[in-house]
Design an enzyme around this catalytic site. Structure first.
Site, PDB file in Angstrom:
ATOM      1  CG  ASN A  46      -5.079   3.894   7.008  1.00 47.72           C
ATOM      2  OD1 ASN A  46      -5.842   2.966   6.766  1.00 47.72           O
ATOM      3  ND2 ASN A  46      -3.773   3.715   7.183  1.00 47.72           N
ATOM      4  CE  LYS A  99      -7.016  11.875  27.824  1.00 44.17           C
ATOM      5  NZ  LYS A  99      -8.279  12.057  28.517  1.00 44.17           N
ATOM      6  CG  ASP A 104       7.990   1.118   1.335  1.00 41.49           C
ATOM      7  OD1 ASP A 104       7.494  -0.029   1.262  1.00 41.49           O
ATOM      8  OD2 ASP A 104       7.702   2.036   0.546  1.00 41.49           O
ATOM      9  CE  LYS A 135       2.311   4.384  -4.677  1.00 40.46           C
ATOM     10  NZ  LYS A 135       1.096   4.683  -3.926  1.00 40.46           N
TER      11      LYS A 135
HETATM   12  N1  CTP Z   1       3.624  -0.080   1.884  1.00 43.49           N
HETATM   13  C1  CTP Z   1       4.383  -0.708   2.841  1.00 43.49           C
HETATM   14  N2  CTP Z   1       4.958   0.022   3.815  1.00 43.49           N
HETATM   15  C2  CTP Z   1       4.795   1.348   3.877  1.00 43.49           C
HETATM   16  C3  CTP Z   1       4.004   2.014   2.924  1.00 43.49           C
HETATM   17  C4  CTP Z   1       3.423   1.257   1.927  1.00 43.49           C
HETATM   18  O1  CTP Z   1       4.518  -1.945   2.771  1.00 43.49           O
HETATM   19  N3  CTP Z   1       5.376   2.019   4.849  1.00 43.49           N
HETATM   20  C5  CTP Z   1       3.053  -0.887   0.799  1.00 43.49           C
HETATM   21  C6  CTP Z   1       1.549  -0.996   0.784  1.00 43.49           C
HETATM   22  O2  CTP Z   1       1.116  -2.133   1.517  1.00 43.49           O
HETATM   23  C7  CTP Z   1       1.256  -1.135  -0.699  1.00 43.49           C
HETATM   24  C8  CTP Z   1       2.341  -0.322  -1.355  1.00 43.49           C
HETATM   25  O3  CTP Z   1       3.394  -0.237  -0.406  1.00 43.49           O
HETATM   26  O4  CTP Z   1       1.425  -2.450  -1.147  1.00 43.49           O
HETATM   27  C9  CTP Z   1       1.944   1.070  -1.766  1.00 43.49           C
HETATM   28  O5  CTP Z   1       1.298   1.731  -0.707  1.00 43.49           O
HETATM   29  P1  CTP Z   1       0.706   3.181  -0.925  1.00 43.49           P
HETATM   30  O6  CTP Z   1       0.143   3.667   0.380  1.00 43.49           O
HETATM   31  O7  CTP Z   1      -0.180   3.175  -2.123  1.00 43.49           O
HETATM   32  O8  CTP Z   1       1.963   4.013  -1.358  1.00 43.49           O
HETATM   33  P2  CTP Z   1       3.140   4.678  -0.577  1.00 43.49           P
HETATM   34  O9  CTP Z   1       4.322   3.817  -0.717  1.00 43.49           O
HETATM   35  O10 CTP Z   1       2.745   5.010   0.813  1.00 43.49           O
HETATM   36  O11 CTP Z   1       3.347   5.968  -1.447  1.00 43.49           O
HETATM   37  P3  CTP Z   1       2.423   7.292  -1.561  1.00 43.49           P
HETATM   38  O12 CTP Z   1       1.733   7.436  -0.221  1.00 43.49           O
HETATM   39  O13 CTP Z   1       3.382   8.356  -1.854  1.00 43.49           O
HETATM   40  O14 CTP Z   1       1.458   7.041  -2.682  1.00 43.49           O
END
Ligand code: CTP
Length: 427
Positions: free
Chosen positions: A228, A307, A326, A365
């Protein structure tokens, strides 16, 4: 607050005068590293400091006072017999005006003079005569590796540190003499970072902070993957600010090309699984966990060993995905995080990258991740940029940190976190 209010403005990268109002004596003793002092002087002036250069006779063999005068915008002092001051006491006058005396380069001989309290020329005399409580002394050593390793030098360094000098580190690498090892003076930018850190209040002294930053990269095959647009800038700025605030900092970084902030221990990872393992390992020693990484939510179910080739038929590969762990939620479930706000607990801070409804999404969140503090920002408006705006959501409500450079926001956020921590316990 709506999303538009959080859009960063198109300002250039921060040029904030972080040393505005500071008056520094920059001392140069003799050594090839004097050329770096010229750049260092320039950076100090750019950062807003006024700089009074004082050189030893030996330093004048390596760089001229004319060059240093041009860069500092002030006449340089070399001799203690310089008749310009009305009272003919440059060593007193110069040291009384200074917020700090920074000697860069500090040669082996100069450090030896300090260790013995010698005052044979203006610069060591000024160091000896300075009011130590008002004008702290910072030393940036620079010398050949054998001189650095010599027991006499190491003994002198211990002595000057014991006498109150703040001794900066040295770098390892190729030396002007052609040898390779420890003793190189830090680069000008590193010295600037050290001086700024020195002047920063230390509300996180004794705390250990763990930060995740950047994107993750999820392999499809050995040459492709999904990732990303996260640049890692916010997380790196937070790691730097936490270190400046006195914390011991570990930064778990996804694939980004950013330089490691001074004094921060960096752990490079690629995938979300790597980042998860590193974060869980380091969380055991941390007092604060700040999850700024934009972790990929999903990864290809199985990365191909080789590949993936086109077969000429026009068929596209079918990719199946599985969900990544997560990291924030898993760290927040650790018993030490669950015991917050008990003494010794782990304080977890999450980030929320949203595209709309920031307050509602951040509150939701925060509850879902089970963390005391959730920091919201508008993802598309901040990824890759140098500016941002933050919305802090905790049990007390929401606090806005308005549009500013990521550097300034990181410092404010670190101060906000420090304010929320219980008074440090004796370990
Ligand atoms: N985060 C994490 N591990 C993941 C996804 C997210 O530690 N697999 C952490 C990010 O570093 C951030 C928080 O969770 O501190 C929220 O990340 P975000 O991308 O905003 O949210 P998501 O949990 O991915 O939820 P969504 O994509 O549904 O908004």
């Amino acid at each position: 607050m709506n999303a538009t209010a959080l859009l960063p403005d198109p300002l250039p990268a921060s040029s904030a005068a972080e040393l505005a109002g500071r008056h520094l004596v920059l001392g140069l003793s003799g050594g090839a590293a004097c050329f770096k002092a010229a750049e260092f002087c320039r950076l100090l002036v750019k950062a807003g400091a006024t700089v009074q250069v004082v050189m030893t006779e030996a330093a004048c063999q390596f760089i001229t006072p004319v060059a240093m005068q041009a860069l500092s915008g002030r006449p340089v002092y070399v001799s203690q017999w310089d008749a310009r001051p009305g009272n003919n006491m440059a060593h007193i006058n110069l040291s009384r005006e200074a917020d700090a005396v920074v000697v860069a380069p500090a040669s082996a001989d100069f450090i030896a003079q300090l260790a013995q309290g010698r005052a044979g020329e203006l610069l060591p005399l000024l160091c000896l005569a300075r009011p130590a409580d008002k004008a702290p002394l910072l030393l940036a050593p620079a010398m050949n590796r054998e001189m650095w390793a010599h027991p006499a030098t190491q003994r002198n360094l211990r002595q000057v540190a014991q006498d109150g000098a703040h001794v900066l580190g040295v770098a390892h690498g190729a030396q002007a003499c052609g040898e390779f090892g420890d003793g190189r003076m830090l680069e000008a930018g590193e010295l600037l970072e050290e001086v700024i850190a020195f002047f920063t209040p230390k509300p996180l002294a004794g705390r250990r902070v763990l930060v995740t930053a950047g994107p993750t990269f999820e392999a499809i095959d050995p040459v492709r993957g999904i990732t990303n647009l996260s640049s890692g800038k916010m997380g790196f700025a937070i790691a730097r600010a936490a270190r400046e605030a006195g914390a011991g900092v570990t930064l778990v970084a996804g694939p980004v090309g950013l330089p490691t902030p001074r004094g921060v221990a960096r752990v490079d990872v690629v995938s979300a699984l790597d980042m998860h393992a590193a974060a869980m390992r380091h969380a055991a020693q941390a007092d604060v966990f700040i999850a700024t990484a934009a972790v990929a939510d999903w990864r290809p179910a199985a990365a191909a060993a080789h590949k993936i080739k086109k077969d000429g038929s026009g068929a596209v590969p079918a990719l199946a995905f599985v969900e990544n762990p997560d990291i924030l939620a898993d760290v927040a479930r650790l018993p030490r995080a669950q015991s917050w706000p008990q003494p010794g607990a782990l304080y977890c801070v999450g980030f929320a990258a949203e595209s709309q409804d920031l307050l509602a999404n951040a509150q939701a969140k925060r509850a879902r991740k089970g963390v005391p503090l959730l920091v919201g920002n508008i993802g598309p408006a901040t990824f890759g940029k140098d500016h941002n705006a933050l919305l802090l959501v905790d049990e007390a409500g929401a606090t806005e940190l308005p549009r500013a450079s990521k550097r300034q926001l990181a410092r404010q956020l670190v101060a906000e976190i420090a304010r929320r921590l219980p008074v440090a316990q004796e370990r």
